[in-house]
Write a protein that holds these residues in place. Structure first.
Motif, PDB file in Angstrom:
ATOM      1  N   SER A  18       0.836  -1.200   0.000  1.00  0.00           N
ATOM      2  CA  SER A  18       0.000   0.000   0.000  1.00  0.00           C
ATOM      3  C   SER A  18       0.869   1.247   0.000  1.00  0.00           C
ATOM      4  O   SER A  18       1.934   1.275   0.629  1.00  0.00           O
ATOM      5  N   ILE A  19       0.414   2.270  -0.704  1.00  0.00           N
ATOM      6  CA  ILE A  19       1.110   3.549  -0.746  1.00  0.00           C
ATOM      7  C   ILE A  19       0.091   4.676  -0.609  1.00  0.00           C
ATOM      8  O   ILE A  19      -1.105   4.483  -0.823  1.00  0.00           O
ATOM      9  N   VAL A  20       0.584   5.835  -0.220  1.00  0.00           N
ATOM     10  CA  VAL A  20      -0.248   7.031  -0.168  1.00  0.00           C
ATOM     11  C   VAL A  20       0.140   7.903  -1.360  1.00  0.00           C
ATOM     12  O   VAL A  20       1.306   8.237  -1.545  1.00  0.00           O
ATOM     13  N   VAL A  21      -0.828   8.257  -2.174  1.00  0.00           N
ATOM     14  CA  VAL A  21      -0.609   9.066  -3.364  1.00  0.00           C
ATOM     15  C   VAL A  21      -1.222  10.441  -3.140  1.00  0.00           C
ATOM     16  O   VAL A  21      -2.402  10.558  -2.795  1.00  0.00           O
ATOM     17  N   LEU A  22      -0.422  11.487  -3.317  1.00  0.00           N
ATOM     18  CA  LEU A  22      -0.927  12.855  -3.230  1.00  0.00           C
ATOM     19  C   LEU A  22      -1.263  13.317  -4.635  1.00  0.00           C
ATOM     20  O   LEU A  22      -0.435  13.243  -5.549  1.00  0.00           O
ATOM     21  N   ASP A  23      -2.502  13.804  -4.828  1.00  0.00           N
ATOM     22  CA  ASP A  23      -2.916  14.170  -6.181  1.00  0.00           C
ATOM     23  C   ASP A  23      -2.505  15.579  -6.570  1.00  0.00           C
ATOM     24  O   ASP A  23      -2.747  16.026  -7.689  1.00  0.00           O
ATOM     25  N   GLY A  24      -1.866  16.312  -5.652  1.00  0.00           N
ATOM     26  CA  GLY A  24      -1.371  17.649  -5.963  1.00  0.00           C
ATOM     27  C   GLY A  24      -2.410  18.736  -5.809  1.00  0.00           C
ATOM     28  O   GLY A  24      -2.108  19.918  -5.972  1.00  0.00           O
ATOM     29  N   THR A  25      -3.647  18.368  -5.487  1.00  0.00           N
ATOM     30  CA  THR A  25      -4.713  19.355  -5.328  1.00  0.00           C
ATOM     31  C   THR A  25      -5.294  19.364  -3.922  1.00  0.00           C
ATOM     32  O   THR A  25      -6.331  19.969  -3.675  1.00  0.00           O
ATOM     33  N   GLY A  26      -4.613  18.665  -2.999  1.00  0.00           N
ATOM     34  CA  GLY A  26      -5.065  18.678  -1.616  1.00  0.00           C
ATOM     35  C   GLY A  26      -5.660  17.374  -1.126  1.00  0.00           C
ATOM     36  O   GLY A  26      -6.097  17.281   0.013  1.00  0.00           O
ATOM     37  N   ARG A  27      -5.682  16.329  -1.973  1.00  0.00           N
ATOM     38  CA  ARG A  27      -6.238  15.042  -1.579  1.00  0.00           C
ATOM     39  C   ARG A  27      -5.132  14.001  -1.444  1.00  0.00           C
ATOM     40  O   ARG A  27      -4.166  13.987  -2.201  1.00  0.00           O
ATOM     41  N   ALA A  28      -5.298  13.105  -0.450  1.00  0.00           N
ATOM     42  CA  ALA A  28      -4.394  11.981  -0.258  1.00  0.00           C
ATOM     43  C   ALA A  28      -5.170  10.699  -0.527  1.00  0.00           C
ATOM     44  O   ALA A  28      -6.280  10.514   0.002  1.00  0.00           O
ATOM     45  N   LEU A  29      -4.620   9.819  -1.346  1.00  0.00           N
ATOM     46  CA  LEU A  29      -5.290   8.584  -1.737  1.00  0.00           C
ATOM     47  C   LEU A  29      -4.514   7.390  -1.205  1.00  0.00           C
ATOM     48  O   LEU A  29      -3.307   7.262  -1.436  1.00  0.00           O
ATOM     49  N   ASP A  30      -5.192   6.511  -0.479  1.00  0.00           N
ATOM     50  CA  ASP A  30      -4.593   5.252  -0.040  1.00  0.00           C
ATOM     51  C   ASP A  30      -4.791   4.233  -1.159  1.00  0.00           C
ATOM     52  O   ASP A  30      -5.930   3.875  -1.495  1.00  0.00           O
ATOM     53  N   VAL A  31      -3.684   3.781  -1.739  1.00  0.00           N
ATOM     54  CA  VAL A  31      -3.749   2.905  -2.922  1.00  0.00           C
ATOM     55  C   VAL A  31      -3.091   1.567  -2.619  1.00  0.00           C
ATOM     56  O   VAL A  31      -1.975   1.514  -2.087  1.00  0.00           O
ATOM     57  N   GLU A  32      -3.780   0.481  -2.964  1.00  0.00           N
ATOM     58  CA  GLU A  32      -3.208  -0.864  -2.874  1.00  0.00           C
ATOM     59  C   GLU A  32      -2.718  -1.258  -4.261  1.00  0.00           C
ATOM     60  O   GLU A  32      -3.497  -1.300  -5.223  1.00  0.00           O
TER      61      GLU A  32
END
Length: 226
Positions: A18-32
């Protein structure tokens, strides 16, 4: 390509990680992660949330161009500290002319800012504007809630005092402009021009700082208050 290199070669992540992806617009996404190859990585978003790491204020740093790699150092460190926007500036005493900045240089600067934002957990990528003259930078900062120009001959008001004296609504997002000179500092007539454009000369203390040190010091003094 850089992010893919980080996932596969540096972090050596595999499907199921799992990683945390920052979309650059203020959101953090937990991605498997489900697939990791040389060309791409694919995964499923498991959760989405507001990313942290952003100050309440929007800080624009109008940094005069510097010799060697010093501008890049300022860009990296001030991104880590939370500066929102960077504007490279050519002033009277700037040694590096605007004409010397090619597409490759600007692309490299954008990559440095992106990597610094990712490393420091920023919720948004900072904006890197095209270079402009000092007069154009002053015009660009018109309408900011507060514009500050640290200068070695300004002794009456400290930068922190100027920030504390500023007034804005508690629920608002203050917009603060900081002007930092080149190695030789700002010329007196430039400071006078800045004052006429409602930028306030301030001091960073009794010692004369290098330009790159002044940029970091100014950001540190502004951001804890906002």
């Amino acid at each position: 390509a850089q992010a893919q290199h980080q996932i596969r070669q540096v972090l050596r992540l595999r499907p199921g990680d799992s990683i945390v992806v920052l979309d650059g617009t203020g959101r953090a996404l937990d991605v498997e992660l489900e697939q990791v190859t040389r060309e791409q990585s694919l995964g499923t978003i498991r959760a989405e949330r507001e990313a942290g790491g952003e100050p309440r204020a929007q800080i624009t740093l109008y940094q005069c161009l510097l010799k060697k790699d010093n501008f890049e150092w300022v860009l990296q460190k001030c991104t880590e500290l939370g500066v929102t926007r960077f504007v490279p500036v050519e002033s009277q005493r700037t040694v590096v002319p605007l004409s010397s900045l090619g597409v490759n240089k600007l692309t490299r600067w954008a990559r440095i800012a992106t990597e610094a934002a990712e490393q420091s957990g920023r919720g948004r990528l900072p904006v890197l504007d095209p270079p402009r003259t000092f007069a154009a930078a002053l015009a660009d900062a018109a309408g900011y809630d507060l514009a500050l120009i640290p200068w070695e001959e300004a002794t009456a008001v400290t930068l922190r005092a100027a920030v504390n004296e500023a007034s804005w609504q508690d629920e608002s997002v203050p917009r603060v402009a900081i002007f930092i000179g080149p190695e030789g500092g700002f010329a007196p007539e430039e400071v006078a021009l800045a004052q006429s454009a409602h930028a306030r000369p301030v001091t960073l203390g009794p010692r004369i700082l290098r330009a790159e040190t002044a940029a970091v010091a100014a950001a540190l003094l502004v951001l804890p208050e906002l």
